[in-house]
Design a protein around this motif. Sequence first.
Motif, short mmCIF file in Angstrom:
data_model
loop_
_atom_site.label_atom_id
_atom_site.label_comp_id
_atom_site.label_asym_id
_atom_site.label_seq_id
_atom_site.Cartn_x
_atom_site.Cartn_y
_atom_site.Cartn_z
N VAL A 1 -10.90 37.10 -27.05
CA VAL A 1 -11.08 36.81 -28.62
C VAL A 1 -10.72 35.49 -28.82
O VAL A 1 -10.15 34.78 -28.42
CB VAL A 1 -10.31 37.89 -29.54
N CYS A 2 -11.52 35.08 -30.14
CA CYS A 2 -11.76 33.69 -30.33
C CYS A 2 -10.12 33.00 -30.89
O CYS A 2 -10.00 31.80 -30.63
CB CYS A 2 -12.80 33.19 -31.40
N ASN A 3 -9.32 34.00 -31.33
CA ASN A 3 -7.97 33.26 -31.71
C ASN A 3 -6.92 33.28 -30.47
O ASN A 3 -5.77 32.95 -30.89
CB ASN A 3 -7.32 33.94 -33.10
N ALA A 4 -7.40 33.65 -29.18
CA ALA A 4 -6.31 33.56 -28.14
C ALA A 4 -6.16 32.03 -27.46
O ALA A 4 -7.21 31.48 -27.93
CB ALA A 4 -7.06 34.33 -27.00
N LEU A 5 -5.05 31.92 -27.34
CA LEU A 5 -4.70 30.51 -26.93
C LEU A 5 -5.68 30.10 -25.54
O LEU A 5 -5.80 30.86 -24.39
CB LEU A 5 -3.39 30.38 -26.50
N GLU A 6 -6.05 28.75 -25.33
CA GLU A 6 -6.63 28.32 -24.36
C GLU A 6 -5.92 26.97 -23.58
O GLU A 6 -6.10 26.75 -22.48
CB GLU A 6 -7.96 27.94 -24.56
N THR A 7 -5.07 26.32 -24.13
CA THR A 7 -4.27 24.95 -23.98
C THR A 7 -2.99 25.27 -24.19
O THR A 7 -2.58 25.57 -25.47
CB THR A 7 -5.02 23.81 -24.20
N LEU A 8 -2.07 25.09 -23.27
CA LEU A 8 -0.63 24.77 -23.67
C LEU A 8 -0.30 23.30 -23.72
O LEU A 8 -0.41 22.78 -22.38
CB LEU A 8 0.29 25.81 -22.84
N LEU A 9 0.35 22.76 -24.47
CA LEU A 9 0.94 21.21 -24.45
C LEU A 9 2.63 21.48 -24.48
O LEU A 9 3.15 21.88 -25.27
CB LEU A 9 0.60 20.55 -25.49
N ILE A 10 3.16 20.75 -23.37
CA ILE A 10 4.74 20.86 -23.59
C ILE A 10 5.12 19.33 -23.70
O ILE A 10 4.70 18.58 -22.76
CB ILE A 10 5.20 21.44 -22.20
N ASP A 11 6.11 19.16 -24.50
CA ASP A 11 6.44 18.01 -24.59
C ASP A 11 7.33 17.51 -23.51
O ASP A 11 8.07 18.10 -22.90
CB ASP A 11 7.45 17.97 -26.03
N GLU A 12 7.21 16.38 -22.82
CA GLU A 12 7.61 15.77 -21.64
C GLU A 12 9.30 15.88 -21.76
O GLU A 12 9.88 16.25 -20.72
CB GLU A 12 7.39 14.24 -21.36
#
Lengths: 423, 423
Positions: B262-273
């Motif tokens: 579905v369209c509200n699923a996550l596609e990218t995870l950004l993690i602070d260094e």
Amino acid sequence: MAHASVDTDMTLEQMGIAAKSSAKVLRKLSTAEKNDALEKMAEALEAQQDFILNENMKDLMHSKEAEYPEAMVERLTLNQERIQGMANGLRQIAGLPDPTAVSKGEWVNGDGLRITRRSVPLGVIGIIYESRPNVTVDATALCLKAGNSVILRGGKEAINSNKALIQALKSGLEGSSVPADSIQLITDPSRELAAKFMKFNAGLDCLIPRGGGSLIQTVLDNATVPVIETGTGNCHLYIHEQADLAMAKSILINGKTQRPSVCNALETLLIDESIADTALPILSEALAEKGVLIHGDETVCARLKDAVPATEADYHAEYLANEIAVKIVADYETAVSHIEKYSSGHSDAIVTTSYTHAQDFLDDIDSAAVYVNASTRFTDGEMFGFGGEIGISTQKLHARGPMGLEALTSYKYVILGSGQIKA
Amino acid sequence: MAHASVDTDMTLEQMGIAAKSSAKVLRKLSTAEKNDALEKMAEALEAQQDFILNENMKDLMHSKEAEYPEAMVERLTLNQERIQGMANGLRQIAGLPDPTAVSKGEWVNGDGLRITRRSVPLGVIGIIYESRPNVTVDATALCLKAGNSVILRGGKEAINSNKALIQALKSGLEGSSVPADSIQLITDPSRELAAKFMKFNAGLDCLIPRGGGSLIQTVLDNATVPVIETGTGNCHLYIHEQADLAMAKSILINGKTQRPSVCNALETLLIDESIADTALPILSEALAEKGVLIHGDETVCARLKDAVPATEADYHAEYLANEIAVKIVADYETAVSHIEKYSSGHSDAIVTTSYTHAQDFLDDIDSAAVYVNASTRFTDGEMFGFGGEIGISTQKLHARGPMGLEALTSYKYVILGSGQIKA
């Protein structure tokens, strides 16, 4: 005097990037910072009046050489009074409430998420218009006040005037918190660039055409950017069988003759058959006194020697001149059917003393503004109390009728959680 | 059993006339009359279940012959439970507040005119969609509840199912005040007719595409009717340096794996260094447990043996599957820049314990739904408390984010005078 210059070498893509990056700054400014910029822009217009008038003279000379119609030259002409009017307009917009500082609702959902519908600027707004230089200043001020960057594409006839005005406005921004790049002017007059502008989805959040019917149709046919259609006005006045004829006459004359060239002026008069014998002479005489040419149906032409026969085209016409179509209708239903068929959905009015017919008319007529016992000339942001207007929408999405600052905003949902996940 | 039939010989123009004329009746109905029609439509679905399942079987047989992908066949499949779900959905919509029975403001202007911004239906709404038969019922119910006629154009794979569903719904309308012509189904599957539909300004007040990215792009590129763009979702989750990692893990797994299609699923995870050393092992292990493939940047790939290298295309991708792009970002600003560049403007989230960064994120991210410490899976009309949803808008005009019944309305100005004319 130093002037911020208008960069005529920027590509549309570069303008888009500059406008978008300014929009990020703009949307975080306080109301006071935006108002301060509007005041400084007003001062800059006043200070650079001579420069602006000199540049305007170049456009006027070109327009005379090119033998443009007198009405166009008139629209193009700037003078001290008109520039002062623009500066006053900027200060008036500074005085309006900030449309992004308004709550659009907040609630807590079943999962305990606090959801706010937050009012936000649209982002970057494109304006495509004709030869009125005042649109350059008005539209810019309204866009900035609502927190938006603006990319302007005016008519080539006004290019020197527009460059001078934008140069003045940008120099005013120099001492303010609003980035000068918030305002972009397209100086390339080509149709190719205009076509590209209408499909510039990467750079524009919306596009507003301001001008005549053919400009608006071109934009509707070609744009892929979301468009707010603004108004052609084929406006109707229906005199119901129960009507105060003195009131009918006053509303008719005001609607048709106070300023025939604008979109909220009347174009068609419908008279109920049952009162035609009394009403037609009174109303037609009043029109004749003002020099209005009547395009009448058969009955009207049989009774009025100066009337010319109305064709189908007359009922569709937006005359914007001292002409009107006049038709005798059998009853209320026939009047409503006529308006349904020919109205452009701008403004339509009934004159009646009947409660039932007044309420029915308000329901039956599917136009942006529907009037009982008042002139259609009131369809206007200022008259409605919005303080200013970016145009009059005749479409139903986003905004309808006179569009004030609110029409230049969107909203986003802000959701505050404490670790909620969907079950 | 007698069925109202779907007329497959009507031209688009005829459908437009029928829909528009029904819209005039619809907009004057009471809330109770519309709700009664929705209840009768629900009963008709239940009563005609066998007929609908038989017709659906024809579509399923064609789709197996044509060797359509399994996921498409799954979407197309109806059963007793799904039809009951549709009937329940109709009753739920009947229970929602009437969006046209809401005040949008009233005031008296300086001339003594009483001006009301009256909530009204849009008129005739076009829906263009793919192979989910439930859209046929949902969209129709939402349009009717808001007082609109609807013209539907579903995918050709579902044509027999859609005809059966519409036939049942129309038969339900027979005993109600809602005209059967309020619902029109396009049965001609040709691209030519679809193209004509997108340019049917004379018959449609707006057009809503529901489906995948290529359908939506086709509509945006070709429509001249005002469109509400609905959502492709390239949604991001940013784990800030000050974050509760247990919460981060729970929100990540919910966002990516609870329903990946579905369209509200996550596609990218950004993690602070600054927290990557601790966070990456915890988060990647949780993803691995759920069988999610990681497309990682260089750092991620250096640390995780099962990760595959992310390309530019991965950051743009709406996987809608058990895959995710994972990137280590230098700081808050880098995270925001990444989201600005790649987000589709649907839903983006931060996990943080920092007040300042939470507030900044809400300002900085220009998406329809912006989350602090909650799963993006909540971007949904039902979760937001709207009771239903016609789609999720990723544009800024008219409606943004989950669109409930209100998005299917417009307004008009009703002006009550006593003979006022403009000075």
